[in-house]
Design a protein around this motif. Structure first.
Motif, PDB file in Angstrom:
ATOM      1  N   ALA A 360      14.551  -2.996  -0.217  1.00  0.00           N
ATOM      2  CA  ALA A 360      13.877  -1.541   0.136  1.00  0.00           C
ATOM      3  C   ALA A 360      12.629  -1.210  -0.659  1.00  0.00           C
ATOM      4  O   ALA A 360      11.660  -0.857  -0.241  1.00  0.00           O
ATOM      5  N   LEU A 361      12.662  -1.625  -1.828  1.00  0.00           N
ATOM      6  CA  LEU A 361      11.607  -1.439  -2.855  1.00  0.00           C
ATOM      7  C   LEU A 361      10.598  -2.515  -2.390  1.00  0.00           C
ATOM      8  O   LEU A 361       9.247  -2.143  -2.540  1.00  0.00           O
ATOM      9  N   ILE A 362      10.600  -3.561  -2.084  1.00  0.00           N
ATOM     10  CA  ILE A 362       9.861  -4.795  -1.973  1.00  0.00           C
ATOM     11  C   ILE A 362       9.196  -4.311  -0.285  1.00  0.00           C
ATOM     12  O   ILE A 362       7.951  -4.298  -0.433  1.00  0.00           O
ATOM     13  N   CYS A 363       9.908  -3.839   0.584  1.00  0.00           N
ATOM     14  CA  CYS A 363       9.169  -3.182   1.574  1.00  0.00           C
ATOM     15  C   CYS A 363       8.408  -1.970   1.572  1.00  0.00           C
ATOM     16  O   CYS A 363       7.331  -1.874   1.888  1.00  0.00           O
ATOM     17  N   ASN A 364       8.681  -1.035   0.577  1.00  0.00           N
ATOM     18  CA  ASN A 364       7.991   0.052   0.213  1.00  0.00           C
ATOM     19  C   ASN A 364       6.662  -0.232  -0.415  1.00  0.00           C
ATOM     20  O   ASN A 364       5.600   0.603  -0.387  1.00  0.00           O
ATOM     21  N   VAL A 365       6.573  -1.132  -1.194  1.00  0.00           N
ATOM     22  CA  VAL A 365       5.196  -1.606  -1.967  1.00  0.00           C
ATOM     23  C   VAL A 365       4.495  -2.564  -1.005  1.00  0.00           C
ATOM     24  O   VAL A 365       3.473  -2.980  -1.273  1.00  0.00           O
ATOM     25  N   ALA A 366       4.838  -2.741   0.425  1.00  0.00           N
ATOM     26  CA  ALA A 366       4.256  -3.556   1.199  1.00  0.00           C
ATOM     27  C   ALA A 366       4.096  -4.955   1.049  1.00  0.00           C
ATOM     28  O   ALA A 366       3.221  -5.701   1.208  1.00  0.00           O
ATOM     29  N   PHE A 367       5.303  -5.398   0.254  1.00  0.00           N
ATOM     30  CA  PHE A 367       5.233  -6.931   0.238  1.00  0.00           C
ATOM     31  C   PHE A 367       6.062  -7.621   1.177  1.00  0.00           C
ATOM     32  O   PHE A 367       6.061  -9.108   1.109  1.00  0.00           O
ATOM     33  N   ALA A 368       6.523  -6.935   2.023  1.00  0.00           N
ATOM     34  CA  ALA A 368       7.357  -7.684   3.076  1.00  0.00           C
ATOM     35  C   ALA A 368       7.705  -6.423   4.173  1.00  0.00           C
ATOM     36  O   ALA A 368       7.472  -5.223   4.035  1.00  0.00           O
TER      37      ALA A 368
END
Length: 418
Positions: A360-368
């Motif tokens: 979820a964090l990776i998505c929220n920082v726009a890395f996925a």
């Protein structure tokens, strides 16, 4: 000419010798000695006296040793005199009170360590090490009286250390008066043509010049090297001040420490603690003065040069690569984007138990673009937490912030709160 022991013209020798020196007494006499030495192919005897009271050597100590190495490379005979006898009295230079005498055992331990360390600068095969107890111990009382008769008390009191203590009614041991005399006698015994030392040794070295004349010898040339500032750029390099660069330090540490010196000391370090030719140093000086190059690039050349002197070129180049990596990483971290997490337990990022949902964090920082893509990145070992590869789906770092890296170029500083 290349087969000669001394194969550089006297004028070229003088140019190299003068690099970084504060003063020569006197230059005309030195040139004459160099000319005679060159014509006769007879090396000059170059003396350096060391008081073995502090056995750990840093770059500040190597200033005079580097000058000895230059003279050695020019074909001259280098004689290091370990003051195991004079060291038991102790040099009164800079002292405001009588110095405690060292035991013979203490002096010998320090002398052995010193002798080993100086060979990291000098060529062992071309270096003669002598202990002045070899001749000073043999002097009988008649010899000592004769030696003492060659100098007046007024001459001794010209020395600031003694005159100040005398004016302030502070004790002066009679044995202290013999220190400069014994050091001067060392020059007589070995027939020194040149003696090197720091400016604090001016009185002692000039005493050797005068005493040689009294014994009917040609007076030695006095050469004085400057004091090297430490990495702070202000104070004299000193272990106690923490601004030193030790010659036994790890290559990475040595390289990094050189890179911390102020830009205005780059040329000074080249002159005092490297064997770089004066013409090459002038090239660096010109580039710095006219802004033709980033000072950091020249400082890296300096750091590589110094590190290679004590660890070899291979380790120096590895240290340089390590520094470049760390420097680039620091530049990235100084300009890194920050992301503050949602602090509500049960949110998309933060679970009820306080652990962080990594996909979820990776998505929220726009890395996925999706959690499934984020999970795939995790299974492909493309995720790093604080520089270390991470393969879990949840993370619970102890610090209030951590660095999240995805792939080679995506990096963000994640903060739990701000």
């Amino acid at each position: 000419m290349t087969n000669k022991l001394i194969n550089k013209e006297p004028e070229e020798q003088l140019k190299i010798i003068k690099k970084g020196l504060l003063e020569i007494i006197n230059e005309e006499e030195l040139l004459n000695k160099l000319k005679r030495s060159y014509e006769e192919q007879k090396p000059l005897v170059v003396k350096l006296g060391l008081d073995p009271s502090a056995p750990d050597i840093h770059l500040g100590h190597t200033v005079v040793l580097r000058k000895m190495k230059q003279l050695q490379d020019l074909g001259h005979r280098v004689v290091i005199i370990i003051g195991d006898f004079t060291g038991r009295i102790g040099d009164p230079t800079g002292r405001s009170k009588v110095r405690n005498q060292m035991t013979e055992e203490e002096v010998l331990i320090n002398a052995t360590t010193y002798a080993k360390q100086i060979m990291k600068v000098l060529d062992p095969e071309k270096t003669e090490i002598r202990f002045n107890s070899e001749w000073l111990k043999k002097l009988n009382f008649e010899d000592v009286i004769s030696l003492a008769g060659k100098v007046t008390v007024a001459r001794i009191l010209e020395r600031d250390d003694f005159s100040n203590r005398y004016k302030n009614q502070q004790a002066i041991g009679l044995h202290e008066f013999f220190y400069p005399l014994m050091q001067a006698y060392d020059s007589v015994h070995i027939g020194a043509d040149i003696e090197l030392g720091g400016t604090e040794q001016t009185f002692n070295i000039l005493m050797g010049r005068a005493l040689q004349k009294d014994y009917g010898l040609e007076s030695q040339i006095a050469m004085f090297v400057p004091i090297l500032e430490g990495t702070d750029g202000v104070q004299k390099m000193s272990k106690s001040l923490g601004n030193y660069i030790g010659i036994d330090e790890d290559p990475d540490v040595m390289y990094r420490k050189v890179m911390t010196i102020p830009d205005n000391l780059i040329i000074r370090y080249f002159e005092l603690v490297t064997d770089i030719h004066p013409d090459e140093i002038e090239g660096y000086r010109s580039e710095l003065e006219y802004g033709e190059v980033n000072p950091r690039d020249i400082k890296m050349s300096l750091a590589c040069e110094i590190t290679s002197l004590y660890h070899g070129i291979d380790k120096a180049e590895k240290a340089e690569k390590h520094f470049e990596m760390m420097y680039q990483q620091k530049e990235v971290l100084d300009n890194i984007r920050e992301y503050v997490m949602n602090q509500i337990p049960g949110s998309q990022e933060l679970k009820e138990d306080g652990e962080i949902d990594l996909p979820a964090l990776i998505c929220n920082v726009a890395f996925a673009g999706s959690k499934s893509e984020a999970r795939r990145l995790i299974t492909q070992n493309a995720i790093k937490i604080d520089g270390e590869k991470f393969s879990g789906l949840t993370v619970n770092p102890k610090a209030e912030s951590f660095i999240l890296g995805v792939g080679k170029n995506k990096i963000v500083k994640v903060l739990r709160k701000k």
